[in-house]
Design a protein around this motif. Structure first.
Motif, mmCIF file in Angstrom:
data_model
loop_
_atom_site.group_PDB
_atom_site.id
_atom_site.type_symbol
_atom_site.label_atom_id
_atom_site.label_comp_id
_atom_site.label_asym_id
_atom_site.label_seq_id
_atom_site.Cartn_x
_atom_site.Cartn_y
_atom_site.Cartn_z
ATOM 1 N N UNK A 40 36.229 49.359 44.173
ATOM 2 C CA UNK A 40 36.403 50.675 44.780
ATOM 3 C C UNK A 40 37.581 51.401 44.152
ATOM 4 N N UNK A 41 38.671 50.669 43.917
ATOM 5 C CA UNK A 41 39.860 51.264 43.326
ATOM 6 C C UNK A 41 39.856 51.328 41.815
ATOM 7 N N UNK A 42 38.757 50.842 41.188
ATOM 8 C CA UNK A 42 38.636 50.838 39.721
ATOM 9 C C UNK A 42 39.868 50.187 39.080
ATOM 10 N N UNK A 43 40.213 49.008 39.605
ATOM 11 C CA UNK A 43 41.407 48.301 39.167
ATOM 12 C C UNK A 43 41.043 47.232 38.152
ATOM 13 N N UNK A 44 41.458 47.418 36.931
ATOM 14 C CA UNK A 44 41.140 46.479 35.858
ATOM 15 C C UNK A 44 41.904 45.161 36.035
ATOM 16 N N UNK A 45 41.254 44.068 35.653
ATOM 17 C CA UNK A 45 41.914 42.768 35.618
ATOM 18 C C UNK A 45 41.958 42.034 36.939
ATOM 19 N N UNK A 46 41.496 42.659 38.007
ATOM 20 C CA UNK A 46 41.486 42.018 39.325
ATOM 21 C C UNK A 46 40.069 42.052 39.885
ATOM 22 N N UNK A 47 39.848 41.197 40.893
ATOM 23 C CA UNK A 47 38.508 41.118 41.456
ATOM 24 C C UNK A 47 37.503 40.596 40.453
ATOM 25 N N UNK A 48 37.918 39.621 39.662
ATOM 26 C CA UNK A 48 37.086 39.053 38.614
ATOM 27 C C UNK A 48 36.611 37.653 39.008
ATOM 28 N N UNK A 49 35.494 37.195 38.447
ATOM 29 C CA UNK A 49 35.009 35.842 38.766
ATOM 30 C C UNK A 49 36.004 34.765 38.344
ATOM 31 N N UNK A 50 35.939 33.641 39.019
ATOM 32 C CA UNK A 50 36.749 32.486 38.624
ATOM 33 C C UNK A 50 35.969 31.757 37.536
ATOM 34 N N UNK A 51 36.131 32.224 36.316
ATOM 35 C CA UNK A 51 35.384 31.653 35.191
ATOM 36 C C UNK A 51 36.188 31.792 33.909
ATOM 37 N N UNK A 52 35.790 31.042 32.899
ATOM 38 C CA UNK A 52 36.520 31.003 31.636
ATOM 39 C C UNK A 52 36.609 32.392 31.014
ATOM 40 N N UNK A 53 37.791 32.687 30.489
ATOM 41 C CA UNK A 53 38.024 33.955 29.826
ATOM 42 C C UNK A 53 38.536 35.051 30.729
#
Length: 428
Positions: free
Chosen positions: A359-372
């Motif tokens: 919603x906040x268009x925040x890069x780098x957060x709210x990402x899957x717990x996965x490699x990379x």
């Protein structure tokens, strides 16, 4: 940066896995990962979530550093498992210019306990009369994408329409504090049986619902995004559900305290329960929980509102409105949603990390717990139970409604881009 191996954690509540962090990113997720030269965090029985994101906090700086600062607020956020927070604009001076939002953004960078994304004011001085410098705030180093006069409602329909039109050009969103001011003059608590018995000015549900109804129609007309702050009534849920069924681009949040507490607590006249919007009825609480579970309400946001002791330790009518919430939010959500079977831990990750970041268009957060992916992570011990003691808070303020209440869950570790901000339950 050193390597860290989180061993045996239940990723999003699933099967136990190992997660290897190398520098700022997740290197591997799997079973039987060799530690090598990595520091090992034994996490058997614990839940690993993506770092929490709060779309609605009040950090008070600049201007009310007696309540909170960016440093103390972000330390509180890290303690609660957050790796990013959005800071509301009702500071002194108001965050209605590029200069002020950049100041808040840079303070967040300097202190480093979590990322701080400023929210810009919709109108100059939060006065509701003239649009603030929305474009300049967006184009600033802070790259503002969320705008709100929170604490006050943008009650002028023409101003609201213009704001929605303006932010549409760069994919922004207007976050509305839904409160029709003419219907809440002198209001002290939820309008209903309890307010009538206590003789306190009532705050009717329709004051919230009428603004939400208007704004979803404006968003549909403009083709823009609107977000509803701290939704609190069963009627508001139905309006948002209707709007989503029409394809209107509306999102909504609920606070932890509106998921748990009711207006019956106001019978104590303890100002710690005075909040905007007010605590509602048990029927509203149940409707909010169900709406969060089915996705009608998109996210949990704390509306962390710190106040110094003298602003709360006074008679009810004179007390400030608001509650601190960053350090207890995850426990309250576990208590009201997970332990009741309404949400699983994957659902918590969705409502408290994935969706607020989107919603906040925040890069780098709210990402899957996965490699990379960036190593923004929260580790929680769900079996822990403890009594809330505000003396233990990292926040500068202590105005919590949960003092003395036993709640489940404890954040043991928080990682911001691979660096521990909380280790074994203690700020690093």
């Amino acid at each position: 940066m050193s390597k860290i191996l989180i061993r045996g954690a239940k990723v999003l509540g699933g099967e136990p896995q190992d997660v290897l962090i190398d520098g700022e990113t997740i290197d591997r997720v799997g079973t039987g990962i060799e530690a090598g030269d990595a520091t090992v965090v034994e996490a058997e029985g614990q839940i690993l979530l993506p770092g929490l994101v709060d779309l609605h906090t009040h950090l008070r700086e600049p201007g009310r550093e007696d309540s909170e600062t960016v440093l103390t607020g972000t330390r509180a956020a890290a303690s609660g498992g957050y790796t990013a927070v959005f800071a509301m604009a009702n500071t002194f001076p108001v965050a209605d210019t590029a200069g002020v939002v950049e100041q808040v953004w840079r303070l967040g960078k300097e202190h480093g306990y979590c990322d701080v994304q400023p929210i810009g004011a919709v109108t100059v001085g939060l006065e509701g009369k003239q649009l603030a410098e929305l474009g300049a705030m967006h184009d600033s180093a802070a790259n503002v994408k969320v705008f709100s006069d929170d604490g006050k409602c943008v009650d002028d329909a023409q101003i609201m329409r213009r704001a929605l039109e303006y932010v549409k050009a760069f994919g922004g969103v207007v976050a509305q504090h839904a409160q029709e001011p003419r219907l809440t003059e002198g209001a002290q608590m939820n309008e209903g049986v309890v307010s009538a018995e206590l003789g306190l000015g009532g705050w009717p549900a329709v004051a919230e619902e009428s603004i939400i109804a208007r704004d979803v129609l404006l968003a549909e007309h403009v083709g823009s995004r609107v977000h509803i702050c701290h939704l609190s009534t069963a009627g508001s849920v139905e309006i948002v559900r209707w709007a989503k069924s029409r394809g209107i681009d509306v999102t909504a949040e609920v606070t932890p305290h509106h998921l748990l507490l009711t207006d019956e607590l106001v019978r104590t006249y303890n100002p710690v329960y005075k909040v905007n919007p007010p605590l509602r009825t048990e029927r509203d609480v149940m409707a909010l929980r169900e709406a969060l579970a089915d996705g009608t309400i998109d996210i949990v946001a704390t509306d962390h509102a710190p106040h110094p002791h003298e602003d709360k330790d006074c008679e009810w009518a004179a007390a400030a409105m608001g509650m601190v919430g960053l350090e207890t939010a995850l426990s309250v959500v576990q208590h009201t949603m997970v332990d009741t079977g309404l949400l699983d831990w994957a659902g918590v990750a969705d409502r408290m990390s994935f969706r607020p970041a989107h919603i906040g268009r925040l890069d780098g957060h709210g990402r899957p717990v996965s490699a990379g992916e960036p190593a923004n992570l929260t580790l929680l011990d769900p079996a822990y139970r403890g009594v809330v003691n505000p003396a233990d808070f990292a926040s500068r303020s202590r105005n919590t409604p949960y003092e003395g209440l036993e709640l489940p869950g404890r954040v043991t570790h928080t990682f911001l881009r691979g660096r521990a901000t909380v280790l074994d339950g203690t700020l690093a």
